[in-house]
Design a protein around this motif. Structure first.
Motif, PDB file in Angstrom:
ATOM      1  N   ASP A 270     -22.918 -10.107 -24.917  1.00 14.94           N
ATOM      2  CA  ASP A 270     -22.884 -10.142 -23.041  1.00 14.94           C
ATOM      3  C   ASP A 270     -22.038 -11.348 -22.883  1.00 14.94           C
ATOM      4  O   ASP A 270     -22.202 -12.596 -22.832  1.00 14.94           O
ATOM      5  N   ILE A 271     -20.768 -10.823 -22.089  1.00 16.38           N
ATOM      6  CA  ILE A 271     -19.797 -11.726 -22.079  1.00 16.38           C
ATOM      7  C   ILE A 271     -19.252 -11.213 -20.882  1.00 16.38           C
ATOM      8  O   ILE A 271     -19.640 -10.466 -19.415  1.00 16.38           O
ATOM      9  N   ILE A 272     -18.930 -12.677 -19.404  1.00 22.82           N
ATOM     10  CA  ILE A 272     -18.839 -12.616 -18.406  1.00 22.82           C
ATOM     11  C   ILE A 272     -17.545 -12.855 -18.640  1.00 22.82           C
ATOM     12  O   ILE A 272     -17.460 -14.145 -18.558  1.00 22.82           O
ATOM     13  N   LEU A 273     -16.326 -12.078 -17.608  1.00 21.05           N
ATOM     14  CA  LEU A 273     -15.118 -12.936 -17.122  1.00 21.05           C
ATOM     15  C   LEU A 273     -15.303 -12.962 -14.924  1.00 21.05           C
ATOM     16  O   LEU A 273     -15.431 -12.671 -15.390  1.00 21.05           O
ATOM     17  N   SER A 274     -14.373 -14.331 -14.994  1.00 25.49           N
ATOM     18  CA  SER A 274     -14.922 -14.713 -14.466  1.00 25.49           C
ATOM     19  C   SER A 274     -13.460 -15.072 -13.905  1.00 25.49           C
ATOM     20  O   SER A 274     -12.840 -15.901 -14.563  1.00 25.49           O
ATOM     21  N   GLN A 275     -13.116 -15.242 -12.513  1.00 23.80           N
ATOM     22  CA  GLN A 275     -11.951 -16.520 -11.512  1.00 23.80           C
ATOM     23  C   GLN A 275     -12.394 -17.219 -11.049  1.00 23.80           C
ATOM     24  O   GLN A 275     -13.428 -16.818  -9.934  1.00 23.80           O
ATOM     25  N   PHE A 276     -11.735 -18.352 -11.313  1.00 19.13           N
ATOM     26  CA  PHE A 276     -11.986 -19.519 -10.439  1.00 19.13           C
ATOM     27  C   PHE A 276     -11.018 -19.784  -9.723  1.00 19.13           C
ATOM     28  O   PHE A 276     -10.159 -19.571  -9.755  1.00 19.13           O
ATOM     29  N   LEU A 277     -10.883 -20.963  -8.454  1.00 18.31           N
ATOM     30  CA  LEU A 277     -10.540 -21.346  -7.997  1.00 18.31           C
ATOM     31  C   LEU A 277     -10.074 -22.773  -8.146  1.00 18.31           C
ATOM     32  O   LEU A 277     -10.898 -23.089  -9.025  1.00 18.31           O
ATOM     33  N   GLN A 278      -8.683 -22.980  -7.870  1.00 17.26           N
ATOM     34  CA  GLN A 278      -8.496 -24.692  -8.304  1.00 17.26           C
ATOM     35  C   GLN A 278      -8.570 -24.972  -7.287  1.00 17.26           C
ATOM     36  O   GLN A 278      -8.307 -25.447  -6.212  1.00 17.26           O
TER      37      GLN A 278
END
Length: 433
Positions: A270-278
């Protein structure tokens, strides 16, 4: 019953699994199943059956087709045992704000300093918000049940640094507020994780890179990659099915195949790829928000190999032909802020905020430990204000206005210090559409 189709055959069932929580919402039922780590919406009739099972009532019947579905979903068990905390208080017109989910900040201490840490602003602002006793941890779990929360994530800081994490986990499971712990995997040993492997608890670990030196540098913590890799491999071998959280940025976007492959080799499924703001005002986000939405072939390819690779990104409706989870669960949700419906942020002192973007004192919606605190939270004027924000003028002619309503107002607040729509990440704004 001769001549009856199997689908219409009624079969008596036992009780409710200990990993189910539910509540009524607008006459229907909202269900969280920890076994599958998923939310569902059920009919009024199905909600009535869940209530009977939670009370361990006799003479509960399902059709054979429904029985098979509920078994596969992990909702029912042969044992007839009461689950007194499975049902939560309902959201009503008088108390419209009962979040399904809470992010609990278990501690504001951390042994790392991750480059992509979204929590850093409130960790610095609230250095003394810590659990003071086991009784405080137990009381928080009980109050979250009373608020109507079905599921929570426990973060920080680094949650394994608090000596009360074990008590908190046990208490949350006892009150059917099922937790997922988000850790960097460098503090506890494998034996400590196994000692707290209560049924209903999920584990998630930060994994920034398949390259040890890069992972350690992004966390500012020497040896972090070796430790978290060991934890992931061991917990996978013991069947605890840990999740890996990968923050995708310009530093690793070209190596997603390699990162997923390295996690697969550790046994992670189970892998979740996410992107965050700086999360510093004046800084742009580290990756175009549309990037993950455009990687369909990547997910399909790894899915065929038995991995569940999911994408944690906003504006998913631009890339997937289906509504968001919040739209699916709440018929009255028209886009915009999900605070008070789905999201909330909770500190050990009982203070509650709309989300981890809107954590400043002006956004506090109440305190779980105060007399009348639940009433204050469920009727909060802050929640009401966020849900009544008007879309920006850039959004008015957008074909997605009825779904999006401008997106998340907290993102603009975090980036620019003002509460407004639209979300500046919007791919359509970037494209000039």
């Amino acid at each position: 019953m001769d001549g009856e189709s199997p689908a219409n055959t009624l079969i008596q069932v036992g009780g409710l699994q200990p990993t189910i929580a539910f509540r009524e919402d607008n006459g229907l039922g909202l269900v969280y199943c920890s076994a599958s780590n998923s939310f569902s919406k059920v009919t009024a009739g199905q909600l009535g059956i869940l209530r009977q099972l939670a009370k361990a009532q006799e003479d509960v019947w399902l059709t054979s087709t429904a029985l098979e579905l509920w078994k596969n979903a992990g909702w029912i068990t042969p044992s007839r045992k009461p689950r007194p905390y499975a049902e939560k208080p309902a959201r009503t017109g008088e108390q419209p704000f009962r979040p399904l989910h809470a992010l609990i900040v278990a501690t504001t201490k951390c042994n790392a300093s991750c480059e992509f840490c979204s929590a850093q602003p409130y960790l610095l602002a609230y250095p003394h918000k810590e659990f003071c006793s086991a009784a405080q941890a137990r009381l928080l779990a009980e109050r979250l049940h009373t608020l109507g929360v079905l599921q929570c994530h426990i973060g920080g800081g680094e949650p394994t640094l608090t000596p009360y994490l074990g008590i908190l986990l046990k208490s949350l499971v006892d009150f059917a507020v099922f937790p997922a712990v988000v850790s960097n995997g460098t503090v506890w040993t494998v034996d400590q994780y196994l000692a707290h492997a209560h049924e209903g608890v999920h584990w998630a670990f930060s994994y920034h890179s398949e390259i040890p030196s890069e992972h350690d540098a992004l966390m500012n913590l020497r040896g972090a990659h070796k430790k978290v890799s060991t934890i992931l491999e061991c917990l996978s071998r013991y069947g605890l099915r840990p999740q890996a959280n990968v923050v995708v940025g310009n530093h690793n976007r070209t190596r997603l195949e390699s990162i997923i492959g390295s996690l697969s080799n550790l046994g992670v499924r189970d892998i979740i790829l996410s992107q965050f703001l700086q999360f510093n005002r004046g800084h742009s986000h580290s990756l175009n928000v549309s990037f993950l939405g455009e990687q369909d072939k990547l997910w399909e390819r790894w899915g065929r190999k038995g991995l569940n690779v999911s994408r944690g990104y906003r504006f998913r409706f631009l890339y997937e032909d289906k509504p968001t989870l919040v739209h699916e669960l709440f018929s009255d949700f028209k886009g915009g802020c999900t605070g008070g419906l789905f999201e909330s942020l909770v500190f050990p002192d009982g203070s509650v905020y709309p989300c981890d973007y809107l954590w400043e004192q002006e956004f506090c919606v109440g305190n779980l430990f105060d007399a009348g605190g639940i009433q204050t939270i469920t009727t909060s004027s802050v929640f009401r204000m966020l849900h009544n924000l008007s879309p920006g003028k850039q959004c008015l002619d957008c074909r997605y206005l009825d779904i999006c309503k401008g997106g998340c107002p907290g993102v603009r607040y975090m980036l620019e210090g003002r509460l407004a729509y639209p979300n500046p990440e919007c791919p359509l704004l970037e494209a000039g559409d």
